[in-house]
Design an enzyme around this catalytic site. Sequence first.
Site, PDB file in Angstrom:
ATOM      1  N   LEU A 138       0.825  -1.213   0.000  1.00  0.00           N
ATOM      2  CA  LEU A 138       0.000   0.000   0.000  1.00  0.00           C
ATOM      3  C   LEU A 138       0.859   1.262   0.000  1.00  0.00           C
ATOM      4  O   LEU A 138       0.636   2.178  -0.792  1.00  0.00           O
ATOM      5  CB  LEU A 138      -0.924  -0.009   1.223  1.00  0.00           C
ATOM      6  CG  LEU A 138      -1.809   1.222   1.435  1.00  0.00           C
ATOM      7  CD1 LEU A 138      -2.764   1.416   0.263  1.00  0.00           C
ATOM      8  CD2 LEU A 138      -2.585   1.109   2.751  1.00  0.00           C
ATOM      9  N   GLY A 142       5.148   9.135  -1.120  1.00  0.00           N
ATOM     10  CA  GLY A 142       4.295  10.260  -0.747  1.00  0.00           C
ATOM     11  C   GLY A 142       2.982   9.834  -0.146  1.00  0.00           C
ATOM     12  O   GLY A 142       2.049  10.633  -0.022  1.00  0.00           O
ATOM     13  N   TYR A 191      -9.991   8.588  -3.390  1.00  0.00           N
ATOM     14  CA  TYR A 191      -9.910   7.237  -2.832  1.00  0.00           C
ATOM     15  C   TYR A 191     -10.844   6.270  -3.542  1.00  0.00           C
ATOM     16  O   TYR A 191     -10.636   5.043  -3.519  1.00  0.00           O
ATOM     17  CB  TYR A 191     -10.198   7.264  -1.328  1.00  0.00           C
ATOM     18  CG  TYR A 191     -11.639   7.535  -0.955  1.00  0.00           C
ATOM     19  CD1 TYR A 191     -12.537   6.488  -0.786  1.00  0.00           C
ATOM     20  CD2 TYR A 191     -12.106   8.844  -0.756  1.00  0.00           C
ATOM     21  CE1 TYR A 191     -13.858   6.715  -0.439  1.00  0.00           C
ATOM     22  CE2 TYR A 191     -13.416   9.089  -0.406  1.00  0.00           C
ATOM     23  CZ  TYR A 191     -14.293   8.028  -0.250  1.00  0.00           C
ATOM     24  OH  TYR A 191     -15.602   8.261   0.084  1.00  0.00           O
ATOM     25  N   TYR A 245      -9.974   0.832  -1.481  1.00  0.00           N
ATOM     26  CA  TYR A 245      -9.848   1.541  -0.206  1.00  0.00           C
ATOM     27  C   TYR A 245     -10.542   0.778   0.914  1.00  0.00           C
ATOM     28  O   TYR A 245     -10.083   0.764   2.054  1.00  0.00           O
ATOM     29  CB  TYR A 245     -10.425   2.959  -0.315  1.00  0.00           C
ATOM     30  CG  TYR A 245     -11.927   3.016  -0.464  1.00  0.00           C
ATOM     31  CD1 TYR A 245     -12.755   3.126   0.642  1.00  0.00           C
ATOM     32  CD2 TYR A 245     -12.530   2.943  -1.716  1.00  0.00           C
ATOM     33  CE1 TYR A 245     -14.138   3.164   0.518  1.00  0.00           C
ATOM     34  CE2 TYR A 245     -13.908   2.980  -1.863  1.00  0.00           C
ATOM     35  CZ  TYR A 245     -14.708   3.082  -0.741  1.00  0.00           C
ATOM     36  OH  TYR A 245     -16.066   3.102  -0.878  1.00  0.00           O
ATOM     37  N   ASN A 253      -7.359  -2.590   9.803  1.00  0.00           N
ATOM     38  CA  ASN A 253      -7.976  -2.612  11.136  1.00  0.00           C
ATOM     39  C   ASN A 253      -7.682  -3.929  11.845  1.00  0.00           C
ATOM     40  O   ASN A 253      -7.390  -3.962  13.047  1.00  0.00           O
ATOM     41  CB  ASN A 253      -9.492  -2.427  11.015  1.00  0.00           C
ATOM     42  CG  ASN A 253      -9.884  -0.991  10.720  1.00  0.00           C
ATOM     43  OD1 ASN A 253      -9.144  -0.061  11.048  1.00  0.00           O
ATOM     44  ND2 ASN A 253     -11.030  -0.798  10.116  1.00  0.00           N
ATOM     45  N   GLU A 254      -7.740  -5.019  11.091  1.00  0.00           N
ATOM     46  CA  GLU A 254      -7.457  -6.328  11.679  1.00  0.00           C
ATOM     47  C   GLU A 254      -5.958  -6.515  11.898  1.00  0.00           C
ATOM     48  O   GLU A 254      -5.520  -7.097  12.896  1.00  0.00           O
ATOM     49  CB  GLU A 254      -8.036  -7.417  10.786  1.00  0.00           C
ATOM     50  CG  GLU A 254      -9.560  -7.372  10.783  1.00  0.00           C
ATOM     51  CD  GLU A 254     -10.191  -8.159   9.657  1.00  0.00           C
ATOM     52  OE1 GLU A 254      -9.543  -8.289   8.592  1.00  0.00           O
ATOM     53  OE2 GLU A 254     -11.311  -8.637   9.836  1.00  0.00           O
ATOM     54  N   GLY A 353      25.053  -1.781  32.029  1.00  0.00           N
ATOM     55  CA  GLY A 353      25.949  -1.666  30.880  1.00  0.00           C
ATOM     56  C   GLY A 353      25.870  -2.846  29.952  1.00  0.00           C
ATOM     57  O   GLY A 353      26.019  -2.703  28.723  1.00  0.00           O
ATOM     58  N   GLU A 376       1.712   0.061   9.918  1.00  0.00           N
ATOM     59  CA  GLU A 376       0.272  -0.213   9.939  1.00  0.00           C
ATOM     60  C   GLU A 376      -0.505   0.861  10.695  1.00  0.00           C
ATOM     61  O   GLU A 376      -1.452   0.568  11.428  1.00  0.00           O
ATOM     62  CB  GLU A 376      -0.007  -1.617  10.482  1.00  0.00           C
ATOM     63  CG  GLU A 376       0.533  -2.697   9.550  1.00  0.00           C
ATOM     64  CD  GLU A 376       0.000  -4.073   9.829  1.00  0.00           C
ATOM     65  OE1 GLU A 376      -1.169  -4.179  10.258  1.00  0.00           O
ATOM     66  OE2 GLU A 376       0.743  -5.041   9.603  1.00  0.00           O
TER      67      GLU A 376
END
Length: 393
Positions: A138, A142, A191, A245, A253-254, A353, A376
């Site tokens: 995706l 830009g 879109y 889209y 979302n998943e 350290g 994502e």
Amino acid sequence: MSAAAPVPVASPVPALTTLSEDERMFRDSVADFARERIRPHVARMDEDGVFETSLLDQCFELGLMGVEIPVEYEGSGGTFFMATLAVEELGKVDASAAVIVDVQNTLVNNALLRWGTPEQKKQYLPRLATNMLASYALSEAGSGSDAFALSCRAVDKGDFWELTGRKLWITNAAEAGLFIVFATVNPEAGYKGITAFLVERDMPGFSVGKKENKLGIRASSTCELILENCRVPKSNVLGEIGKGYKIAIETLNEGRIGIGAQMVGVAAGALEHGIRYAKERVQFGKRIADFQAIQHQIAELATHIEAARLMVYNAARLRDAGQPFVKEAAMTKWFASQVAESVTSQVVEIFGGYGFTKEYPVEKYFRDSKIGKIYEGTSFMQLNTIAKLLLAD
């Protein structure tokens, strides 16, 4: 005087972390594989920036690359929740292994299962479950957080689509045989011109460009894709033309739940090392685990990890139940990424350290954690989503 009526006892409600027998066995098998097979190679893979091919083959053999793919397509026939369990357990050992499995399952396989035609499913799902790594393309130079400002163009040539453009930051690209590539068929439509295409690696005009030299998840390849008049068959449009889209939004979302699981794994893996070291390191004649400051620090970190894990499990269970989960997914990714960065940083401090050297594994967990706030959907974009949903009329 009559005896009081017995008080009804409510049926026990299983906790979010209560696993079915199948889920527990699956989780344990992934954990064993991660510890016994992957861990010996982690430092070298991180140094070389290459994931061991034999380990990828073993991921296929164990069914980790097709968790939700139905058995009829040679997949494991599992659930989305089981896929997140796999990502979490792999993340405890190697974040690169976790994201390789995550992208395959939560983005690519999921998109094909939901929007693929019967012919596309028959053609690709058995290969994705058994031997073909896939990638999700995706982002562009830009088009990052502004995900739909795509310049990659798709032109209808009658018998095929011709794709031209470049993609950037593409996970699994060096090894993948199949790519879901998003391009616009009509820039003027915004879109609504975006369309998803199934692009095979050997299609004319397609090539994989520069591989990025990254801070973390170094064994997971991240590359540029170059499409120069790439010819894609009409039958390889995924979903509807102009509806790409929708595929991008819903799969991401998943996918954010998967990234939450990865970050929980990273944090938990780092803390395991921190606890072990605190029990071994002696200062002022005592184990540092016996100092209250260290005890409180470990207790706080473990509590944050458990809170993040509960959010991941809740979002994944909601998704499997067909319930709304967009807000929960955004919250999960934001919070788990915050927790992973904080926990891994503090575990480095527990090591002192030594934690700042590559002789010990915790500096890698710290480096690997940073990507959680970026890919994502950045943390800022998750907060935008959460606020929008909370403030909606």
